[in-house]
Scaffold this active site. Structure first.
Site, PDB file in Angstrom:
ATOM      1  CE  LYS A  22     -10.613 -36.507  60.966  1.00 14.77           C
ATOM      2  NZ  LYS A  22      -9.300 -35.818  61.121  1.00 14.77           N
ATOM      3  CB  ILE A  24     -20.112 -35.547  61.847  1.00 15.99           C
ATOM      4  CG1 ILE A  24     -20.052 -34.267  62.686  1.00 15.99           C
ATOM      5  CG2 ILE A  24     -21.550 -35.798  61.397  1.00 15.99           C
ATOM      6  CD1 ILE A  24     -20.369 -33.014  61.900  1.00 15.99           C
ATOM      7  NE  ARG A  44      -6.897 -38.235  51.915  1.00 17.88           N
ATOM      8  CZ  ARG A  44      -6.908 -36.944  51.597  1.00 17.88           C
ATOM      9  NH1 ARG A  44      -6.732 -36.585  50.334  1.00 17.88           N
ATOM     10  NH2 ARG A  44      -7.104 -36.027  52.514  1.00 17.88           N
ATOM     11  CG  ASP A  70      -8.064 -39.827  47.631  1.00 21.78           C
ATOM     12  OD1 ASP A  70      -8.772 -38.805  47.784  1.00 21.78           O
ATOM     13  OD2 ASP A  70      -6.848 -39.771  47.366  1.00 21.78           O
ATOM     14  CE1 TYR A 236     -16.424 -26.522  55.381  1.00 19.64           C
ATOM     15  CE2 TYR A 236     -17.877 -24.754  56.100  1.00 19.64           C
ATOM     16  CZ  TYR A 236     -17.524 -26.092  56.102  1.00 19.64           C
ATOM     17  OH  TYR A 236     -18.279 -26.993  56.809  1.00 19.64           O
ATOM     18  CB  THR A 269     -15.490 -32.251  64.854  1.00 18.03           C
ATOM     19  OG1 THR A 269     -15.398 -31.015  64.109  1.00 18.03           O
ATOM     20  CG2 THR A 269     -16.915 -32.765  64.799  1.00 18.03           C
ATOM     21  CD  GLU A 270      -8.401 -34.393  64.585  1.00 20.12           C
ATOM     22  OE1 GLU A 270      -7.587 -34.300  63.643  1.00 20.12           O
ATOM     23  OE2 GLU A 270      -8.694 -35.481  65.121  1.00 20.12           O
ATOM     24  CG  ASN A 272     -15.823 -27.012  63.859  1.00 19.06           C
ATOM     25  OD1 ASN A 272     -15.362 -26.345  62.942  1.00 19.06           O
ATOM     26  ND2 ASN A 272     -17.035 -27.525  63.823  1.00 19.06           N
TER      27      ASN A 272
END
Length: 311
Positions: A22, A24, A44, A70, A236, A269-270, A272
């Protein structure tokens, strides 16, 4: 299980993309495929991986296959992936380390309400993560920090180490680590971490690991702010700063390889919540450009979108 492949070694260039189901990662797979490269899309979740490949094939991207990976499991899925690539492609030309997590949890309903109040088309929306009222809706714990470092930094190292022997068989091996502008040294506020990560000449994997262990120790002992780490997004930020440092170490260690890291920009994206300056397609373009540098292209650099950036 991997997709079915012909039982013959191909001369076509081959790429592995982690977190390719999904966002990027998916767009990176699509764009590499469009450039005639055989792409092994990994993630994964087996179901999501197969669905992503099916979606790509339905849009005429036939040269994409799925293999489970994974990045936190350095033995089972990584060894299986390496065997799969060796059997079907004989070598690996491009590794894009894209898989990553944010390192914090979000009160999703309240955060989405805040996005709605600001307005999805507002220029102010991209600054939402800087707002104290938004940060209050986000929670960082030791467990989330540990997962973040395990995926964003240690996972990259593990995957890379397993696949280096296959990359060494390529005429022009490339590794692209998908990073973030928040991993820039200017955001590393712990003095010891900054001293270690900022000394490019003395950088080693062991010294980078020291920074990771320092951060996790301070998370466990609730000393993040006391010891000068970022008050928000410490895991992060540190994971990406360490990833950038690892990129430098690897580039020096294996001069035959092109090893670079890139911030794709703040992408819608999802992860973000749809916030960003770029679409996933545009963010992927920044990554793919580096993956397809000429054979005499640079190594050991950090790019912010399409621009060369200081670490």
């Amino acid at each position: 299980m991997p997709e079915t492949c012909p039982n013959t070694v191909t001369k076509r260039r081959c790429a592995v993309v982690t977190g390719g189901n999904k966002g990027i990662g998916f767009e990176i797979c699509k764009q590499l495929s469009s450039n005639g490269i055989m792409v092994v899309l990994t993630c994964r979740d087996v179901t999501k991986g197969h669905e992503a490949v099916e979606k790509l094939k339905n849009s005429n991207h036939e040269n994409v296959v799925f293999h489970q990976l994974d990045v936190t499991d350095p033995i089972a899925t990584m060894s299986s992936l390496a065997d799969f690539i060796k059997t079907h492609f004989g070598k690996l030309d491009i590794l894009v380390n894209n898989a990553g997590v944010a390192g914090f949890s979000v009160d999703a309903d309240r955060f989405k309400a805040m996005i709605s109040d600001i307005g999805e088309d507002s220029e102010e929306l991209v600054k939402i993560y800087e707002k104290p009222e938004a940060q209050e809706l986000m929670s960082e714990t030791y467990e989330l920090a540990e997962e973040c470092l395990k995926i964003n930094y240690n996972g990259v190292k593990s995957v890379t180490e397993v696949l280096i022997p296959l990359l060494q068989l390529s005429d022009s091996p490339r590794i692209v680590n998908v990073s973030s502008s928040t991993g820039s040294l200017k955001y590393v506020s712990n003095e010891t971490a900054l001293e270690i990560l900022g000394d490019g000449d003395a950088l080693t994997e062991e010294r980078i690991d020291m920074v990771v262990n320092m951060l996790l120790k301070d998370f466990k002992e609730n000393l993040i702010e006391t010891n000068g780490w970022p008050s928000f997004g410490a895991a992060y930020t540190t994971s990406k700063a360490c990833l950038n440092a690892y990129t430098r170490v690897l580039a020096n260690k294996i001069p035959k390889f092109q090893v670079n890291c890139v911030c794709p920009g703040l992408v819608k994206t999802e992860m973000n919540y749809g916030i960003g300056n770029y679409t996933a397609e545009e963010g992927a373009e920044h990554v793919v450009r580096i993956a397809l540098f000429p054979d005499d292209g640079p190594s050991g650099f950090f790019y912010d979108c399409s621009e060369l950036s200081a670490f």
